[in-house]
Scaffold this active site. Structure first.
Site, PDB file in Angstrom:
ATOM      1  N   ASN A 117     -31.083 -58.995 -23.850  1.00 43.88           N
ATOM      2  CA  ASN A 117     -30.759 -59.678 -25.134  1.00 43.88           C
ATOM      3  C   ASN A 117     -30.860 -61.170 -25.414  1.00 43.88           C
ATOM      4  O   ASN A 117     -30.661 -61.817 -24.712  1.00 43.88           O
ATOM      5  CB  ASN A 117     -29.010 -59.547 -24.841  1.00 43.88           C
ATOM      6  CG  ASN A 117     -28.202 -60.336 -26.083  1.00 43.88           C
ATOM      7  OD1 ASN A 117     -28.463 -60.673 -27.114  1.00 43.88           O
ATOM      8  ND2 ASN A 117     -26.646 -60.560 -26.092  1.00 43.88           N
ATOM      9  N   TRP A 118     -31.966 -61.257 -26.130  1.00 40.64           N
ATOM     10  CA  TRP A 118     -32.674 -62.555 -26.763  1.00 40.64           C
ATOM     11  C   TRP A 118     -31.576 -63.187 -27.044  1.00 40.64           C
ATOM     12  O   TRP A 118     -32.045 -64.755 -27.616  1.00 40.64           O
ATOM     13  CB  TRP A 118     -33.901 -61.882 -27.755  1.00 40.64           C
ATOM     14  CG  TRP A 118     -34.836 -61.674 -27.026  1.00 40.64           C
ATOM     15  CD1 TRP A 118     -34.807 -61.118 -24.943  1.00 40.64           C
ATOM     16  CD2 TRP A 118     -35.910 -61.226 -26.890  1.00 40.64           C
ATOM     17  NE1 TRP A 118     -36.007 -60.533 -24.526  1.00 40.64           N
ATOM     18  CE2 TRP A 118     -36.637 -60.412 -25.785  1.00 40.64           C
ATOM     19  CE3 TRP A 118     -36.582 -60.726 -28.214  1.00 40.64           C
ATOM     20  CZ2 TRP A 118     -38.139 -59.416 -26.354  1.00 40.64           C
ATOM     21  CZ3 TRP A 118     -37.603 -59.866 -28.781  1.00 40.64           C
ATOM     22  CH2 TRP A 118     -38.257 -59.619 -27.523  1.00 40.64           C
ATOM     23  N   LYS A 119     -29.872 -63.059 -27.347  1.00 41.65           N
ATOM     24  CA  LYS A 119     -29.477 -63.708 -28.324  1.00 41.65           C
ATOM     25  C   LYS A 119     -30.011 -65.103 -29.613  1.00 41.65           C
ATOM     26  O   LYS A 119     -30.885 -64.376 -30.061  1.00 41.65           O
ATOM     27  CB  LYS A 119     -28.851 -64.869 -27.201  1.00 41.65           C
ATOM     28  CG  LYS A 119     -28.314 -63.985 -25.950  1.00 41.65           C
ATOM     29  CD  LYS A 119     -27.069 -64.901 -25.226  1.00 41.65           C
ATOM     30  CE  LYS A 119     -26.723 -63.596 -23.995  1.00 41.65           C
ATOM     31  NZ  LYS A 119     -25.829 -64.478 -23.673  1.00 41.65           N
ATOM     32  N   HIS A 152     -19.850 -58.312 -27.795  1.00 39.65           N
ATOM     33  CA  HIS A 152     -20.188 -58.738 -27.430  1.00 39.65           C
ATOM     34  C   HIS A 152     -18.963 -60.037 -26.643  1.00 39.65           C
ATOM     35  O   HIS A 152     -18.589 -60.403 -27.561  1.00 39.65           O
ATOM     36  CB  HIS A 152     -21.978 -59.541 -26.769  1.00 39.65           C
ATOM     37  CG  HIS A 152     -22.782 -59.872 -25.940  1.00 39.65           C
ATOM     38  ND1 HIS A 152     -21.815 -62.000 -26.033  1.00 39.65           N
ATOM     39  CD2 HIS A 152     -23.254 -60.445 -24.971  1.00 39.65           C
ATOM     40  CE1 HIS A 152     -23.064 -62.079 -24.608  1.00 39.65           C
ATOM     41  NE2 HIS A 152     -23.716 -61.555 -24.387  1.00 39.65           N
ATOM     42  N   GLU A 206     -19.400 -63.643 -26.615  1.00 42.90           N
ATOM     43  CA  GLU A 206     -19.457 -64.266 -27.476  1.00 42.90           C
ATOM     44  C   GLU A 206     -19.284 -63.571 -29.423  1.00 42.90           C
ATOM     45  O   GLU A 206     -18.832 -65.133 -29.750  1.00 42.90           O
ATOM     46  CB  GLU A 206     -21.735 -64.444 -27.534  1.00 42.90           C
ATOM     47  CG  GLU A 206     -21.891 -65.281 -26.631  1.00 42.90           C
ATOM     48  CD  GLU A 206     -23.316 -65.226 -25.874  1.00 42.90           C
ATOM     49  OE1 GLU A 206     -24.455 -64.419 -26.530  1.00 42.90           O
ATOM     50  OE2 GLU A 206     -23.376 -65.535 -24.099  1.00 42.90           O
ATOM     51  N   GLU A 258     -19.792 -57.022 -18.569  1.00 39.48           N
ATOM     52  CA  GLU A 258     -20.278 -58.520 -18.573  1.00 39.48           C
ATOM     53  C   GLU A 258     -18.367 -59.516 -18.691  1.00 39.48           C
ATOM     54  O   GLU A 258     -18.424 -59.581 -19.629  1.00 39.48           O
ATOM     55  CB  GLU A 258     -20.635 -58.888 -19.679  1.00 39.48           C
ATOM     56  CG  GLU A 258     -21.794 -58.002 -20.011  1.00 39.48           C
ATOM     57  CD  GLU A 258     -22.944 -59.182 -20.877  1.00 39.48           C
ATOM     58  OE1 GLU A 258     -23.946 -59.220 -20.803  1.00 39.48           O
ATOM     59  OE2 GLU A 258     -22.767 -59.419 -22.262  1.00 39.48           O
ATOM     60  N   GLY A 284     -24.568 -66.260 -18.436  1.00 39.30           N
ATOM     61  CA  GLY A 284     -25.343 -67.855 -18.590  1.00 39.30           C
ATOM     62  C   GLY A 284     -24.793 -68.845 -17.152  1.00 39.30           C
ATOM     63  O   GLY A 284     -24.742 -70.144 -17.792  1.00 39.30           O
ATOM     64  N   SER A 324     -25.492 -63.184 -15.316  1.00 42.92           N
ATOM     65  CA  SER A 324     -26.324 -63.865 -14.888  1.00 42.92           C
ATOM     66  C   SER A 324     -27.074 -62.790 -13.826  1.00 42.92           C
ATOM     67  O   SER A 324     -27.299 -62.647 -12.912  1.00 42.92           O
ATOM     68  CB  SER A 324     -25.615 -64.324 -13.990  1.00 42.92           C
ATOM     69  OG  SER A 324     -24.391 -66.538 -14.110  1.00 42.92           O
ATOM     70  N   GLY A 336     -28.994 -61.635 -20.613  1.00 44.23           N
ATOM     71  CA  GLY A 336     -29.301 -62.139 -21.255  1.00 44.23           C
ATOM     72  C   GLY A 336     -30.455 -63.191 -21.247  1.00 44.23           C
ATOM     73  O   GLY A 336     -31.542 -63.426 -20.910  1.00 44.23           O
ATOM     74  N   GLY A 337     -30.098 -64.436 -20.062  1.00 45.68           N
ATOM     75  CA  GLY A 337     -31.305 -66.191 -20.245  1.00 45.68           C
ATOM     76  C   GLY A 337     -32.920 -65.156 -19.497  1.00 45.68           C
ATOM     77  O   GLY A 337     -33.685 -65.976 -20.126  1.00 45.68           O
TER      78      GLY A 337
HETATM   79  P1  13P Z   1     -27.197 -64.287 -19.568  1.00 50.17           P
HETATM   80  O1  13P Z   1     -27.990 -62.683 -19.057  1.00 50.17           O
HETATM   81  O2  13P Z   1     -27.857 -65.033 -19.407  1.00 50.17           O
HETATM   82  O3  13P Z   1     -25.873 -64.239 -18.154  1.00 50.17           O
HETATM   83  O4  13P Z   1     -26.296 -63.391 -20.421  1.00 50.17           O
HETATM   84  C1  13P Z   1     -25.539 -61.679 -20.372  1.00 50.17           C
HETATM   85  C2  13P Z   1     -25.296 -61.255 -21.359  1.00 50.17           C
HETATM   86  O5  13P Z   1     -24.515 -62.760 -22.224  1.00 50.17           O
HETATM   87  C3  13P Z   1     -25.877 -60.616 -21.458  1.00 50.17           C
HETATM   88  O6  13P Z   1     -25.484 -60.200 -23.160  1.00 50.17           O
END
Ligand code: 13P
Length: 258
Positions: free
Chosen positions: A7-9, A94, A96, A166, A172, A212, A233-234
């Site tokens: 997930n590159w957001k 998600h 977010e 999640e 994050g 994470s 994510g990150g």
């Molecule tokens: P991180 O891996 O940056 O914690 O993010 C997780 C995420 O929200 C993937 O959708």
């Protein structure tokens, strides 16, 4: 099979997405066993990234979609528009989206149904906040999210549903769930899913862990049979990190073959 969702957001533009997609494909080059990798770039990059992943082992995912077929929904994207650009998976609900953009359980439910009706594989995200976990409500929250999101959802033969656990406190933050916490919730989610879809054949439902995930901790999660893969994510926009996540999946899958 293990699944890795990247997930590159809103972190990379079109050019960076193309480069990242190329680099992501290189992480499996020469490997005999290949995990299912789904890259989810921002919408504007879907068309270009499609060209990179076409005819590769990787799939294309979107980070969101709208629940209606079409209409006056400024700024939104329909399921059919996504399939038109080669998208096979879509992240839905998600945290977010829920927290920052006010998505409700009802909206999440409508999106899951719409995704399935358009042959997209939903990646349904669920998870509790730190306060909810501290109050011992984590299971109830996740159960309620699943119940609402999957209300009136029918899985036809050939369709597939991924659920990503999640926990919000792990997203994050650099503080992933412990293996015990993740496993306990995965077991619970599988039990809830078995209740909702008692006749689902093996492989139709899978539960992933997200929050994470790094090259260092990915192996311990994926080594577990209950954990079908990871939503990253990150670490998915840092190729050296992502390569290690992919290698962890490959190592686990090679072990399963022996
Ligand atoms: P991180 O891996 O940056 O914690 O993010 C997780 C995420 O929200 C993937 O959708």
């Amino acid at each position: 099979m293990k699944t890795i969702i990247a997930n590159w957001k809103m972190r990379v533009g079109v050019r960076e997405s193309v480069a990242l997609a190329r680099g992501t494909l290189l992480t499996v080059r020469g490997s005999k066993v290949i995990p299912e990798i789904v890259v989810c770039p921002p919408f504007v990059a879907l068309g270009e990234v499609r060209k990179v992943v076409a005819r590769s082992a990787a799939s294309l995912g979107a980070q969101n979609m709208h629940s209606e077929d079409s209409g006056a929904f400024t700024g939104e994207t329909s399921a059919r528009m996504l399939t038109e650009v080669g998208v096979s998976h879509v992240i839905i609900g998600h945290s977010e989206r829920r927290q920052v953009f006010g998505e409700t359980d009802e909206m999440v439910n409508a999106k899951v149904r719409q995704a399935l009706a358009n042959q997209l594989i939903p990646i349904l995200c669920v998870g509790e906040t730190a306060e909810q976990r501290d109050a011992d409500q984590a299971r109830d929250v996740v159960r309620d999210q699943l119940g609402a999101a999957l209300s009136d959802v029918r899985l036809r033969g050939g369709s597939k549903l991924l659920v990503a656990y999640e926990p919000l406190w792990a997203i994050g933050t650099g503080r992933s769930a412990s293996l015990e916490e993740a496993l306990a919730m995965h077991e619970y989610i599988h039990a809830v899913l078995n209740g909702v879809f008692p006749d689902a054949p093996k492989g139709q439902l899978d539960v992933l862990y997200g929050g994470s995930v790094t090259g260092e901790n990915a192996y311990q999660f994926m080594r577990e049979k209950l954990i079908g893969g990871v939503l990253v994510g990150g670490a998915s926009v840092k190729l050296n990190q992502f390569r290690e996540v992919v290698n962890a999946a490959i190592e686990v899958m090679e072990g399963l073959q022996e």
